[in-house]
Design an enzyme around this catalytic site. Structure first.
Site, PDB file in Angstrom:
ATOM      1  N   GLU A 138       7.975   6.275 -59.117  1.00  0.00           N
ATOM      2  CA  GLU A 138       7.054   7.368 -59.441  1.00  0.00           C
ATOM      3  C   GLU A 138       7.314   7.860 -60.856  1.00  0.00           C
ATOM      4  O   GLU A 138       8.455   8.091 -61.241  1.00  0.00           O
ATOM      5  CB  GLU A 138       7.247   8.529 -58.456  1.00  0.00           C
ATOM      6  CG  GLU A 138       6.908   8.184 -57.018  1.00  0.00           C
ATOM      7  CD  GLU A 138       5.415   7.976 -56.785  1.00  0.00           C
ATOM      8  OE1 GLU A 138       4.615   8.282 -57.694  1.00  0.00           O
ATOM      9  OE2 GLU A 138       5.062   7.503 -55.686  1.00  0.00           O
ATOM     10  N   ARG A 193      -0.594  18.400 -46.103  1.00  0.00           N
ATOM     11  CA  ARG A 193      -1.699  18.042 -45.195  1.00  0.00           C
ATOM     12  C   ARG A 193      -1.231  18.094 -43.742  1.00  0.00           C
ATOM     13  O   ARG A 193      -2.006  18.313 -42.828  1.00  0.00           O
ATOM     14  CB  ARG A 193      -2.148  16.631 -45.554  1.00  0.00           C
ATOM     15  CG  ARG A 193      -3.363  16.140 -44.849  1.00  0.00           C
ATOM     16  CD  ARG A 193      -3.562  14.699 -45.244  1.00  0.00           C
ATOM     17  NE  ARG A 193      -3.981  14.610 -46.629  1.00  0.00           N
ATOM     18  CZ  ARG A 193      -5.087  13.986 -47.024  1.00  0.00           C
ATOM     19  NH1 ARG A 193      -5.841  13.393 -46.143  1.00  0.00           N
ATOM     20  NH2 ARG A 193      -5.415  13.938 -48.284  1.00  0.00           N
ATOM     21  N   CYS A 225       8.139  14.439 -50.492  1.00  0.00           N
ATOM     22  CA  CYS A 225       8.692  13.516 -51.494  1.00  0.00           C
ATOM     23  C   CYS A 225       8.494  14.053 -52.909  1.00  0.00           C
ATOM     24  O   CYS A 225       9.436  14.064 -53.714  1.00  0.00           O
ATOM     25  CB  CYS A 225       8.066  12.127 -51.349  1.00  0.00           C
ATOM     26  SG  CYS A 225       8.642  11.283 -49.862  1.00  0.00           S
ATOM     27  N   HIS A 281       8.794   5.294 -54.000  1.00  0.00           N
ATOM     28  CA  HIS A 281       8.128   5.222 -52.697  1.00  0.00           C
ATOM     29  C   HIS A 281       8.125   3.762 -52.228  1.00  0.00           C
ATOM     30  O   HIS A 281       7.933   2.847 -53.035  1.00  0.00           O
ATOM     31  CB  HIS A 281       6.677   5.709 -52.806  1.00  0.00           C
ATOM     32  CG  HIS A 281       6.490   7.142 -52.392  1.00  0.00           C
ATOM     33  ND1 HIS A 281       5.933   8.095 -53.218  1.00  0.00           N
ATOM     34  CD2 HIS A 281       6.775   7.778 -51.214  1.00  0.00           C
ATOM     35  CE1 HIS A 281       5.889   9.246 -52.574  1.00  0.00           C
ATOM     36  NE2 HIS A 281       6.391   9.094 -51.362  1.00  0.00           N
TER      37      HIS A 281
HETATM   38  N1  PCA Z   1       7.594  10.273 -47.170  1.00  0.00           N
HETATM   39  C1  PCA Z   1       6.957  11.580 -47.274  1.00  0.00           C
HETATM   40  C2  PCA Z   1       8.036  12.559 -46.938  1.00  0.00           C
HETATM   41  C3  PCA Z   1       9.159  11.788 -46.390  1.00  0.00           C
HETATM   42  C4  PCA Z   1       8.843  10.383 -46.643  1.00  0.00           C
HETATM   43  O1  PCA Z   1       9.570   9.417 -46.400  1.00  0.00           O
HETATM   44  C5  PCA Z   1       6.265  11.809 -48.600  1.00  0.00           C
HETATM   45  O2  PCA Z   1       5.824  10.828 -49.236  1.00  0.00           O
HETATM   46  O3  PCA Z   1       6.146  12.959 -49.022  1.00  0.00           O
END
Ligand code: PCA
Length: 212
Positions: free
Chosen positions: A80, A90, A143, A166
């Site tokens: 990211e 959400r 996240c 991610h």
């Molecule tokens: N993904 C979520 C929160 C925890 C995770 O593993 C997110 O993308 O915010």
């Protein structure tokens, strides 16, 4: 001695597993240095996750911070580039909190750029045969919250490289029709991301933006 802090997340949204937490545990189990690796699986809870991550940063003073989370629906490993000062959930987090248009840090800057070499990480992953691309939005859920909080906590120590990756669903546990990667590939991808973060002092000067 270089110290790396690597975190994943617990399951959320009714899922039984979270590949980010599972992969981080596996990276920890087979880590053989030479750097010190500190790992933790964070709760998917707005306030508790960033509090815990800030405490880990304060205790271990890592040189590199990589937080990892699941982005269900993505097919690639996605470092990211940006964290925004916005919590807009959400769905409720695992403690039932569902913030609406709240800042992560009251009075903080609108956004932080990752201080990890995100293009170099994406390139290293691609070179290793793994699907990877730089992402320009970590969303507005836990996240992004944790990424923003980690960048805020390391803003005064620019030598610390901080950011977020991610990952897709693990193939072993993916819902039908969701894109996924074998958990082993996610584990290997995180090891490659760590190595690139440690070994790349200057971001790769390669095109990598998004048209939309
Ligand atoms: N993904 C979520 C929160 C925890 C995770 O593993 C997110 O993308 O915010």
């Amino acid at each position: 001695m270089t110290t790396i802090l690597l975190t994943g997340f617990a399951p959320f949204a009714g899922d039984a597993t979270n590949p980010s937490g599972d992969a981080v545990r596996r990276v920890a189990a087979r880590w053989d240095g030479p750097e010190t690796l500190v790992t933790e699986v964070l709760p998917v809870v707005f306030d508790a996750a960033d509090e815990r991550l800030r405490a880990l940063i304060a205790t271990h003073r890592p040189d590199v911070v990589i937080a990892v989370g699941l982005a269900g629906g993505r097919a690639a490993l996605t470092p990211e580039r940006v964290a925004i000062n916005l919590a807009d959930a959400r769905i409720a987090d695992n403690a039932g909190a569902q913030p609406l248009d709240r800042p992560v840090v009251e009075g903080g800057p609108a956004a932080y750029f990752a201080t990890l070499p995100v293009k170099a990480i994406a390139a290293a992953l691609t070179d290793a045969g793994l699907p990877a691309t730089v992402s320009h939005s970590a969303g507005t859920f836990v996240c992004n919250h944790v990424m923003y909080a980690a960048l805020h906590a390391t803003a005064d120590t620019p030598e610390v490289r901080t950011g977020f990756v991610h990952v897709p669903y693990a193939r072993e546990d993916a819902p039908a029709d969701a894109p996924s990667l074998p958990l082993d590939d996610i584990v290997r991808g995180l090891e490659i991301a760590i190595r690139a973060a440690v070994d790349t002092p200057v971001e790769a000067a390669v095109p990598g933006g998004a048209l939309h």
